[in-house]
Design a protein around this motif. Structure first.
Motif, PDB file in Angstrom:
ATOM      1  N   GLU A 101       0.815  -1.213   0.000  1.00 56.76           N
ATOM      2  CA  GLU A 101       0.000   0.000   0.000  1.00 56.76           C
ATOM      3  C   GLU A 101       0.848   1.262   0.000  1.00 56.76           C
ATOM      4  O   GLU A 101       0.375   2.331  -0.399  1.00 56.76           O
ATOM      5  CB  GLU A 101      -0.910   0.013   1.238  1.00 56.76           C
ATOM      6  N   TYR A 102       2.082   1.149   0.438  1.00 55.06           N
ATOM      7  CA  TYR A 102       2.947   2.320   0.567  1.00 55.06           C
ATOM      8  C   TYR A 102       3.631   2.696  -0.746  1.00 55.06           C
ATOM      9  O   TYR A 102       4.286   3.739  -0.817  1.00 55.06           O
ATOM     10  CB  TYR A 102       3.996   2.068   1.649  1.00 55.06           C
ATOM     11  N   ALA A 103       3.465   1.865  -1.767  1.00 56.10           N
ATOM     12  CA  ALA A 103       4.122   2.132  -3.046  1.00 56.10           C
ATOM     13  C   ALA A 103       3.636   3.434  -3.670  1.00 56.10           C
ATOM     14  O   ALA A 103       4.377   4.099  -4.401  1.00 56.10           O
ATOM     15  CB  ALA A 103       3.897   0.969  -4.003  1.00 56.10           C
ATOM     16  N   SER A 104       2.394   3.820  -3.383  1.00 57.64           N
ATOM     17  CA  SER A 104       1.829   5.038  -3.981  1.00 57.64           C
ATOM     18  C   SER A 104       2.113   6.291  -3.151  1.00 57.64           C
ATOM     19  O   SER A 104       1.754   7.400  -3.561  1.00 57.64           O
ATOM     20  CB  SER A 104       0.315   4.877  -4.154  1.00 57.64           C
ATOM     21  N   LEU A 105       2.742   6.112  -1.987  1.00 57.68           N
ATOM     22  CA  LEU A 105       3.024   7.253  -1.123  1.00 57.68           C
ATOM     23  C   LEU A 105       4.409   7.824  -1.414  1.00 57.68           C
ATOM     24  O   LEU A 105       5.339   7.100  -1.769  1.00 57.68           O
ATOM     25  CB  LEU A 105       2.959   6.843   0.356  1.00 57.68           C
ATOM     26  N   SER A 106       4.543   9.125  -1.228  1.00 50.91           N
ATOM     27  CA  SER A 106       5.848   9.757  -1.356  1.00 50.91           C
ATOM     28  C   SER A 106       6.687   9.429  -0.118  1.00 50.91           C
ATOM     29  O   SER A 106       6.170   8.964   0.906  1.00 50.91           O
ATOM     30  CB  SER A 106       5.695  11.274  -1.479  1.00 50.91           C
ATOM     31  N   MET A 107       7.979   9.691  -0.201  1.00 45.68           N
ATOM     32  CA  MET A 107       8.845   9.480   0.950  1.00 45.68           C
ATOM     33  C   MET A 107       8.363  10.319   2.139  1.00 45.68           C
ATOM     34  O   MET A 107       8.340   9.857   3.286  1.00 45.68           O
ATOM     35  CB  MET A 107      10.287   9.848   0.606  1.00 45.68           C
ATOM     36  N   ALA A 108       7.949  11.561   1.855  1.00 44.00           N
ATOM     37  CA  ALA A 108       7.468  12.435   2.927  1.00 44.00           C
ATOM     38  C   ALA A 108       6.231  11.851   3.606  1.00 44.00           C
ATOM     39  O   ALA A 108       6.080  11.936   4.831  1.00 44.00           O
ATOM     40  CB  ALA A 108       7.167  13.822   2.373  1.00 44.00           C
ATOM     41  N   GLN A 109       5.340  11.248   2.823  1.00 46.99           N
ATOM     42  CA  GLN A 109       4.134  10.647   3.389  1.00 46.99           C
ATOM     43  C   GLN A 109       4.470   9.414   4.219  1.00 46.99           C
ATOM     44  O   GLN A 109       3.866   9.179   5.274  1.00 46.99           O
ATOM     45  CB  GLN A 109       3.154  10.282   2.269  1.00 46.99           C
ATOM     46  N   ARG A 110       5.434   8.631   3.758  1.00 48.38           N
ATOM     47  CA  ARG A 110       5.840   7.444   4.518  1.00 48.38           C
ATOM     48  C   ARG A 110       6.506   7.838   5.837  1.00 48.38           C
ATOM     49  O   ARG A 110       6.283   7.217   6.876  1.00 48.38           O
ATOM     50  CB  ARG A 110       6.769   6.572   3.677  1.00 48.38           C
ATOM     51  N   ILE A 111       7.292   8.886   5.816  1.00 46.31           N
ATOM     52  CA  ILE A 111       7.893   9.387   7.057  1.00 46.31           C
ATOM     53  C   ILE A 111       6.798   9.909   7.989  1.00 46.31           C
ATOM     54  O   ILE A 111       6.837   9.682   9.208  1.00 46.31           O
ATOM     55  CB  ILE A 111       8.921  10.495   6.740  1.00 46.31           C
TER      56      ILE A 111
END
Length: 267
Positions: A86-96
């Motif tokens: 699910e995290y593949a569509s998130l930016s690095m900033a969103q994952r942080i």
């Protein structure tokens, strides 16, 4: 209120207070594991958190709000760190951001963190001639349980504790066996304030997702230590508090454990 919340509510008992009154009390312990399979050294970690029951429910409520805001069904540290699933569509900033929100929620709601890590290669070498020895997972879980017992003793906690583990993972049998052995000893059951244990789907139980984060970070940290990298990761340091406890097993502590088992005729 979901099925787990109803189960927890039914498990609540009244604990006696020193003044003769009573108070609804229950602490919940959630454990997960992280295990390196490829890189050396191979490390296994068992880690988890203690929550007061009402704080566990508040933690779950807030975690759901944070996940919904990011369009996620659940938190999974490995996927978050590597941008998979699910995290593949998130930016690095969103994952942080996802990690920051969970970390803050944990520090606000959890009573205590506990973790124990073992170098699997060391463990297998030390116990290679003892087929009846417990698994490395079992010994790591024992370390976490002993941290819980020490917390009980030092705080004077008089209530009960419900223990939760992830369902469907390969060490489920070890965890169930450990708890079953614990239940065969009434004194030990009392020492750990055991009232119940259950295996739950980590994708649905938010405090298990907190344990997932702690297990992943602790496993990464212990692997770094084994490689001689002594500078702690800042994101891991930001998760820990003064009251949190972790055990980093060495060859010496593992050898001592083996000798105790030999002398007791257990292996």
């Amino acid at each position: 209120m979901d099925a787990l919340d109803r189960k927890i509510t039914k498990a609540l008992l009244y604990a006696a207070l020193p003044n003769g009154g009573s108070q609804l009390m229950l602490v919940e312990a959630y454990f997960d594991e992280s295990e390196g399979q490829v890189s050396r050294p191979r490390v296994i970690t068992v880690a988890g958190f203690l929550f007061k029951s009402e704080q566990s429910m508040r933690f779950s409520r807030d975690a759901k709000k944070h996940l919904d805001r990011l369009g996620l069904s659940h938190f999974h540290q490995t996927d978050c760190a590597n941008g998979n699933g699910e995290y593949a569509s998130l930016s690095m900033a969103q994952r942080i951001k996802a990690q920051d929100l969970l970390r803050a929620n944990i520090k606000r709601r959890a009573l205590k963190a506990c973790a124990a890590s073992i170098n699997l290669d060391d463990y297998q070498d030390i116990f290679k001639d003892y087929p009846r020895a417990p698994s490395a997972y079992s010994y790591a879980l024992m370390g976490c349980m002993n941290i819980v017992r020490h917390w009980i003793e030092t705080t004077g906690y008089v209530g009960d504790i419900a223990y939760f583990f992830e369902d469907g993972y390969k060490h489920k049998g070890d965890a169930d066996g450990f708890v079953s052995e614990l239940l065969s000893n009434p004194a030990a059951t009392a020492d750990y304030r055991y009232i119940s244990h259950a295996f739950e789907d980590k994708r649905k139980v938010k405090p298990l997702q907190a344990a997932d984060m702690l297990a992943w970070y602790t496993n990464q940290e212990f692997t770094r230590i084994m490689r001689g990298e002594l500078d702690r990761r800042k994101d891991f340091a930001a998760l820990l508090r003064l009251q949190d406890t972790r055990i980093d097993h060495t060859r010496e502590t593992l050898t001592d454990f083996r000798d105790v088992l030999i002398n007791a005729g257990r292996i």
